[in-house]
Structure formats: structure tokens, C-alpha cells
Design an enzyme around this catalytic site. Structure first.
Site, short mmCIF file in Angstrom:
data_model
loop_
_atom_site.label_atom_id
_atom_site.label_comp_id
_atom_site.label_asym_id
_atom_site.label_seq_id
_atom_site.Cartn_x
_atom_site.Cartn_y
_atom_site.Cartn_z
N CYS A 130 -22.45 -6.36 -24.99
CA CYS A 130 -23.58 -8.06 -26.16
C CYS A 130 -24.83 -7.65 -26.24
O CYS A 130 -25.71 -8.23 -27.91
CB CYS A 130 -23.91 -9.07 -24.63
SG CYS A 130 -24.35 -8.42 -22.69
N HIS A 243 -29.05 -13.51 -24.04
CA HIS A 243 -30.88 -13.01 -23.92
C HIS A 243 -30.97 -13.08 -25.25
O HIS A 243 -31.16 -13.32 -26.12
CB HIS A 243 -29.48 -11.27 -24.23
CG HIS A 243 -28.10 -11.17 -23.35
ND1 HIS A 243 -28.62 -11.11 -22.07
CD2 HIS A 243 -27.91 -9.79 -23.07
CE1 HIS A 243 -27.61 -10.77 -21.51
NE2 HIS A 243 -26.23 -10.11 -22.15
#
Ligand code: A2P
Length: 337
Positions: A130, A243
Site C-alpha cells: 500500500c 496513509h
């Protein structure tokens, strides 16, 4: 359900597994039959797809009979254990774990960046880490016109990257801290609420942890460039999902101007610019959560190397573009090729 493929989701009850369902609904991904698989613990759990309740089954080697496409997010040991059962049944496996990402002959694909790599698959296609996906969605729109020499990146990573249990632990440890109760972390190495710590993956004598090494190695594979420099520092922050990453890019020749960088981002699919200096309004996890786009802002020439380097701040939903969305986009690519 519309006509389409027979699809299995391995790890359907997990944080990414549940997002596979949402993304397939939203993208109207054609599904003839859907099998939801997880461990024995959650066999019998009911999940919904297009308002139809579906029962989760225990995953076994026989689960893949008749399956054409298997989306995996149940951890790398489970992926390794099941690979042969999936491909042996004739299904294509799109794997969200790190099990096969660096293996030769397994494409590692971000559809906006290296879609053509998918053609070379031999039954398994890997979904990148990710943090790597979110970083490259910020780097590549500039890199394809102004090749980058060196990336320095600091991540601010959400609980979602460590799964459903870590998200619950963040909520519970925050509640405990507010109520002055003791809390013993189970999933994370340290108290999570009102704290941050170096990424919870293994760190070796090189001083880099596994997450940082993934960002280095996977970037080189995706860009087909073994020389690009990547210097990451990965940190877990008390954010539920999405994130954030502060990225410094030094270019081989010269940096694009801020205006050109903004234009390059605006014309790149899957990226949205939020860069409002007047109102001090830039990408935030709370706004990126649940969104398909990667948000890019704080676009500015580097103060020390203004001709050579540029800095940005990117935020992306780790469970969506960082995982489930990217995997479903790969599945769609297979039909387009
Ligand atoms: P379960 O819910 O039954 O434990 P997360 O990444 O959020 O932690 O989710 C991991 C997913 O992988 C869950 O759906 C979990 O199922 C599933 N899983 C874990 N181990 C296995 C296994 N051995 N076989 C099948 N599914 C597994």
C-alpha cells in the site's frame, strides 16, 4: 447479480476483504457467482453483495473448483499455501500479500503505471504494498516526463494496514487512554492511541524494516528501473485508515515547475490535487478515507535544490487504492487485454 466471472474472495471478513465487495459493487464489476472465504472462525458470517446476503465459507483446497478469479487478502502464508490450489483449478489469483511480489514471472501492477505487465502473468498477479502504491501515484505523473533520480519519503501509516484487529485496537487503546485505564496491546507492539512508532514490521541489521524494503524493491520492479534511489522512513500513526506520505523527489535533469507539476497531476487518472495555500488546506486522511483517488498537495520546489527537486504530500486510502481498488482494477485490466 449481473453475468460475469465466478469470483472467490479469500479473506472476505478482513479489512481489505470487505472493501473488495464494496469496490466491485461500485465499479459494477461483473460477477456471475461470488464465493466468500475466510478461516473456520468466521464460517457462517453473513456479508452483503448488491443487497444479497451471502454466507462466508471456510476456505479449503476444494474451494476453488469452478472459480475463474480469486482475490486474496488473507496474509502471505495463506497465499503461499493456496497458490497451487487456485491456479490448479484454472483460476487467476490476484494477491494482495507480499508472497509473490518480487518473484520473477509474477507481474506487480499499478494499472495507471505499468498495465502492460499484466500480460505476462502465469496465473498469479501481485498487488503492490500500500505505501508503494500511494507513493508511486504521487511520483509517477511527474517521473514519466521528468525522470526521478532519488526519492526521500516519510510515511504516516494508518492502523488499517495491519488489518481489522489493529483498527479495533486503535479505538480501544484510545478509549482506555481517555478513561485512564490500563491497556495491553495485542496486535501492535506499543500503545497506539495518542502515540506513534516505527513501523511494526521486522527490522534487520541494515537499519531498514520490511515495509521500507518493500517500498525500495517494489518501486524498482514496477518502474523497471534498478537505479532509482528510494530512502524511506515508515512510521505508524494513530489514524484509522488512509496513509499519508511526505515525498522529496530529486530529478535526473531538472525539476518541473510547481505549475507544470500541478498540470501533470490534474491530467493523471486516479489523482486529485488539493493544494490551497491561502486556506492552509491540503490532503488529510479523514478526507481520503473511502475515496478512490490519491490526494496530492503541498506541491513546492525544494528550498535547497529548487531547480533539481520538488516536494509533495500525498494521502490515499490504504484499503482502497492501496489494496482492494488496485486489485479490482487489475482484474478489469485482464478483461481489457
Ligand atoms: P477470519 O476473519 O476468519 O480470521 P485482516 O487483514 O483484516 O486481519 O483479515 C485477514 C483475513 O484473512 C480475514 O478474513 C481472515 O479470516 C482471513 N484468514 C486468516 N487466516 C486464514 C486462513 N488460514 N484461511 C482462510 N482465511 C484466513
Amino acid at each position: 447479480m449481473p453475468t460475469g466471472k465466478t469470483v472467490a474472495i479469500a479473506g472476505a471478513t478482513g479489512a481489505v476483504g470487505r472493501e473488495f465487495l464494496r469496490v466491485m459493487e461500485e465499479l459494477q464489476f461483473p460477477v456471475k457467482e461470488l464465493k466468500l472465504l475466510a478461516s473456520k472462525r468466521s464460517a457462517g458470517t453473513i456479508l452483503e453483495f448488491h443487497n444479497t446476503p451471502l454466507k462466508v465459507e471456510e476456505m479449503t483446497p476444494q474451494s476453488f473448483r469452478g472459480v475463474e478469479l480469486a482475490l486474496f487478502s488473507a496474509g502471505s502464508s495463506v497465499s503461499k499455501e493456496y497458490e497451487k490450489h487456485v491456479t490448479g483449478a484454472g483460476a487467476i489469483m490476484i494477491d494482495n500479500s507480499s508472497a509473490f511480489r518480487l518473484r520473477e514471472n509474477t507481474p506487480l501492477v499499478i494499472p495507471e503505471i505499468n498495465p502492460e505487465d499484466v500480460k505476462h502473468h502465469q496465473g498469479v498477479i501481485a498487488n503492490p504494498n500500500c505505501s508503494t502504491i500511494i507513493m508511486l501515484m504521487g511520483v509517477y505523473p511527474l517521473h514519466r516526463k521528468y525522470p526521478v533520480r532519488h526519492i526521500v519519503v516519510s510515511t504516516y501509516q494508518a492502523a488499517s494496514g495491519a488489518g481489522w484487529a489493529a483498527m479495533e485496537e486503535l479505538k480501544e487503546s484510545t478509549r482506555a487512554a481517555l478513561e485512564g485505564r490500563d491497556f495491553t496491546p495485542q496486535k501492535m507492539p506499543y500503545p497506539y492511541g495518542f502515540n506513534l512508532f516505527s513501523h511494526n514490521s521486522k527490522i534487520d541489521e541494515s537499519g531498514y524494516n520490511e515495509e521500507e524494503k518493500k517500498m525500495i524493491q517494489e518501486t524498482r520492479k514496477i518502474l523497471h528501473n534498478n537505479h532509482i534511489g528510494i530512502s524511506p522512513t515508515c512510521i505508524r500513526v494513530p489514524v484509522l485508515r488512509a496513509h499519508a506520505e511526505a515525498i522529496h523527489m530529486e530529478f535526473q535533469e531538472k525539476a518541473p515547475s510547481e505549475e507544470e507539476a500541478r498540470e501533470l497531476y490534474k491530467s493523471f487518472p486516479g489523482v486529485k490535487v488539493i493544494d490551497d495555500r491561502q486556506n492552509n488546506y491540503f490532503p488529510m486522511p479523514i478526507e481520503a478515507s473511502g475515496k478512490f483517488e490519491i490526494l496530492v498537495g503541498r506541491i513546492r520546489q525544494d528550498s535547497f535544490l529548487p531547480q533539481k527537486a520538488l516536494n509533495i504530500f500525498v494521502v490515499g486510502d490504504q484499503l482502497l487504492k492501496g489494496a482492494a481498488l488496485n486489485a479490482v482494477q487489475i482484474a478489469r485490466l485482464l478483461d481489457e487485454l
